[in-house]
Design an enzyme around this catalytic site. Structure first.
Site, mmCIF file in Angstrom:
data_model
loop_
_atom_site.group_PDB
_atom_site.id
_atom_site.type_symbol
_atom_site.label_atom_id
_atom_site.label_comp_id
_atom_site.label_asym_id
_atom_site.label_seq_id
_atom_site.Cartn_x
_atom_site.Cartn_y
_atom_site.Cartn_z
ATOM 1 N N LYS A 107 -25.563 -58.213 -47.592
ATOM 2 C CA LYS A 107 -24.767 -56.986 -48.561
ATOM 3 C C LYS A 107 -26.397 -57.362 -49.024
ATOM 4 O O LYS A 107 -25.855 -58.743 -49.970
ATOM 5 C CB LYS A 107 -24.084 -56.949 -48.682
ATOM 6 C CG LYS A 107 -23.607 -55.742 -49.979
ATOM 7 C CD LYS A 107 -24.037 -55.183 -50.437
ATOM 8 C CE LYS A 107 -24.071 -55.802 -51.541
ATOM 9 N NZ LYS A 107 -24.470 -55.328 -53.061
ATOM 10 N N GLU A 123 -24.068 -70.740 -55.117
ATOM 11 C CA GLU A 123 -25.217 -70.502 -56.361
ATOM 12 C C GLU A 123 -25.280 -69.806 -57.325
ATOM 13 O O GLU A 123 -25.431 -68.047 -57.244
ATOM 14 C CB GLU A 123 -26.491 -70.484 -55.829
ATOM 15 C CG GLU A 123 -27.942 -71.615 -56.875
ATOM 16 C CD GLU A 123 -29.037 -70.228 -56.854
ATOM 17 O OE1 GLU A 123 -29.392 -70.395 -58.194
ATOM 18 O OE2 GLU A 123 -29.635 -70.512 -56.309
ATOM 19 N N CYS A 164 -33.002 -68.261 -61.527
ATOM 20 C CA CYS A 164 -31.835 -68.669 -61.489
ATOM 21 C C CYS A 164 -32.461 -69.428 -61.752
ATOM 22 O O CYS A 164 -31.190 -70.455 -63.320
ATOM 23 C CB CYS A 164 -30.526 -68.637 -60.593
ATOM 24 S SG CYS A 164 -31.373 -69.278 -58.894
ATOM 25 N N GLU A 195 -25.989 -67.349 -71.113
ATOM 26 C CA GLU A 195 -27.307 -66.756 -69.672
ATOM 27 C C GLU A 195 -27.670 -65.517 -69.977
ATOM 28 O O GLU A 195 -27.074 -64.341 -69.820
ATOM 29 C CB GLU A 195 -26.621 -67.278 -68.103
ATOM 30 C CG GLU A 195 -27.588 -66.965 -67.292
ATOM 31 C CD GLU A 195 -27.603 -66.764 -66.264
ATOM 32 O OE1 GLU A 195 -28.596 -67.621 -65.021
ATOM 33 O OE2 GLU A 195 -26.712 -66.927 -65.566
#
Length: 503
Positions: free
Chosen positions: A196, A272, A306, A407
């Protein structure tokens, strides 16, 4: 008619024609969604629609999972490791042969610089298959000779077997790279997959279906379903009882939601997730190299990495010159021209730009001194609809400011001075995340000492984003669960069975 004109314009601007209809790939066939629903695929650099994505329904996802399940016992499941490895190596070859097609698709979806996608995204997409094919070809297994009371003894040995149907849920920042990082080892270990991709970047996952066709991959081994997350294709897939394991890269909150779904049926997960990664620059660092490395870490892919750096700690004696040089590096980046070596791309969407701009405003409210950036740049009128934003640097922030804790996932960083090694380590580790860190020093003892003190999954010394695909990769804390890379990936993508034979 207006939509058709816009599609033609974006195709012409892209150099290579890109698909106007992005289809699901189920059981070896490209298909529309069974409900006929589509959604727009948007070029972030122009804000224009470049195609229609065909959305998968719950029934479509169910068919994809069923096809993957059947493939486990079909020709794919009956292949030897050597036969499977040859087929996976052919996938890598075909990606390289069609590199320009993958490049055009990736740039159209992300707006990222062509030189970044051509040197990072596309080559890594191929190498992820080739490297994991090599790993399973040379994998050792353990054997033990076990004493028994009667003196005959026993032989214990291990066998690795595919885990089954693996759901692969991918992010939008490095779509091909991070998708193949999961699909490569999953297939090398004999699993089947249902992918996906992010609704923002569906093209390369679909294009990989053409590669699978070209190399003769058995139907059902590789499947792609398009759509959104909650109450859509993403949730339909991760909650499906026919899925044996789920691997996900993305935002921590989404990972928490998937983890709850995976608990039903006790499915395995590999995550992750987010990061708020620190860089620590000591006074003895090579300042030119440190500025170059940290500017890449903060601004590459418009900060949508990331592993990117949003917190920078600089020893006080070099604080001012470091900030001045980092600001110059940020100001040299230019929006608008995808072929410019100093090009900085757009953010992925207008929604994400509003989120990042909200943090830009919040930083000032929290007392930041704005060194550079802080808004939306001027661009050529032809690109005015794109989701551009300025690379931004702040100083003067308290360490507990939201922009130093949360973040942001944009091209921005806060810079804070420190006075001692212990203080630097404490500041770097003061976070709920633990994905990566970078350290810049020419003192070898300090490099080893500080790197070992970092509470992260990977720590770079005098470099950033330098990866050996055989090494363990993953995060600590809220940055993820598990490790992938080389033989470490096999711990997730296989079931290890011990066989004990009495002699």
């Amino acid at each position: 008619m207006e939509q058709a004109r816009r599609l033609e314009a974006t195709d012409a601007a892209g150099g290579l024609e890109i698909a106007r209809h992005i289809l699901n790939y189920i059981d070896g066939r490209f298909e529309k969604g069974s409900a006929g629903a589509t959604f727009a695929n948007i070029d972030p650099a122009s804000g224009l629609e470049t195609g229609r994505v065909h959305e998968a329904t719950r029934a479509d996802v169910d068919r994809a999972v069923g096809a993957a399940r059947r493939a486990l016992t079909g020709p794919w499941g009956k292949m030897t490791t050597a036969e499977r490895v040859r087929l996976i190596a052919a996938v890598a070859d075909e990606i390289e042969r069609r590199a320009e097609d993958f490049l055009a698709a990736e740039v159209a979806d992300t707006g990222k610089p062509r030189h970044v996608a051509s040197h990072i995204d596309i080559p890594r997409g191929a190498s992820n298959f080739r490297m994991f094919a090599d790993v399973v070809s040379t994998l050792p297994t353990e054997t033990f000779s076990t004493p028994t009371p009667d003196g005959a003894g026993a032989l214990n040995y291990s066998v690795r077997k595919p885990k089954g149907v693996v759901a692969v849920v991918c992010p939008w920042n490095f779509p091909l790279l991070l998708m193949t990082w999961k699909v490569g080892p999953a297939l090398a270990c004999g699993n089947t997959v249902v992918v996906k991709p992010s609704e923002e970047t569906p093209r390369t996952a679909a294009l990989l279906g053409e590669v699978m066709d070209a190399v003769g991959m058995p139907a059902g081994v590789y499947n792609v379903v398009h759509g959104f997350g909650p109450d859509a294709a993403g949730e339909f897939l991760t909650s499906h009882p026919g899925v044996d394991a789920i691997t996900f890269t993305g935002e921590t909150g989404t990972g928490e939601a998937i983890m709850k779904q995976a608990a039903v049926g006790v499915r395995d997960i590999s995550f992750e997730l987010g990061g708020k990664n620190p860089a620590v620059i000591f006074a003895d660092a090579d300042l030119d190299k440190a500025v170059e490395g940290v500017s890449r870490a903060a601004f590459l892919n418009t900060g949508q990495v990331c592993l990117g750096t949003e917190r920078i700690y600089v020893e006080r004696s070099i604080f001012e010159p470091f900030v001045a040089r980092l600001a110059a590096a940020a100001q040299a980046l230019r929006p608008g021209d995808v072929n410019d070596p100093q090009y900085v791309g757009p953010l992925i969407s207008e929604e994400h730009r509003q989120k990042v701009l909200g943090y830009y405003e919040r930083a000032l409210a929290e007392g930041a001194t704005l060194i550079t950036g802080g808004g939306i740049p001027q661009v050529d009128p032809a690109a005015s609809g794109g989701f551009w934003i300025e690379p931004t640097i702040w100083t003067g922030l308290p360490h507990d400011a939201a922009v130093m804790r949360e973040e942001i996932f944009g091209p921005c960083c806060g810079v804070i001075p420190f006075d001692s090694e212990d203080e630097a380590v404490a500041l770097a580790n003061d976070t709920s995340y633990g994905l990566c860190a970078t350290i810049w020093t020419q003192n070898l003892s300090r490099a080893h000492r500080v790197a070992a003190a970092m509470s992260v999954g990977i720590c770079w010394v005098n470099c950033w984003f330098l990866r050996d695909l055989r090494t363990a990769f993953g995060g600590a804390g809220q940055s993820g669960i598990g490790r992938e890379g080389g033989q470490h990936s096999l711990e997730f993508y296989t079931e290890l069975e011990n066989i004990c034979v009495k002699v």
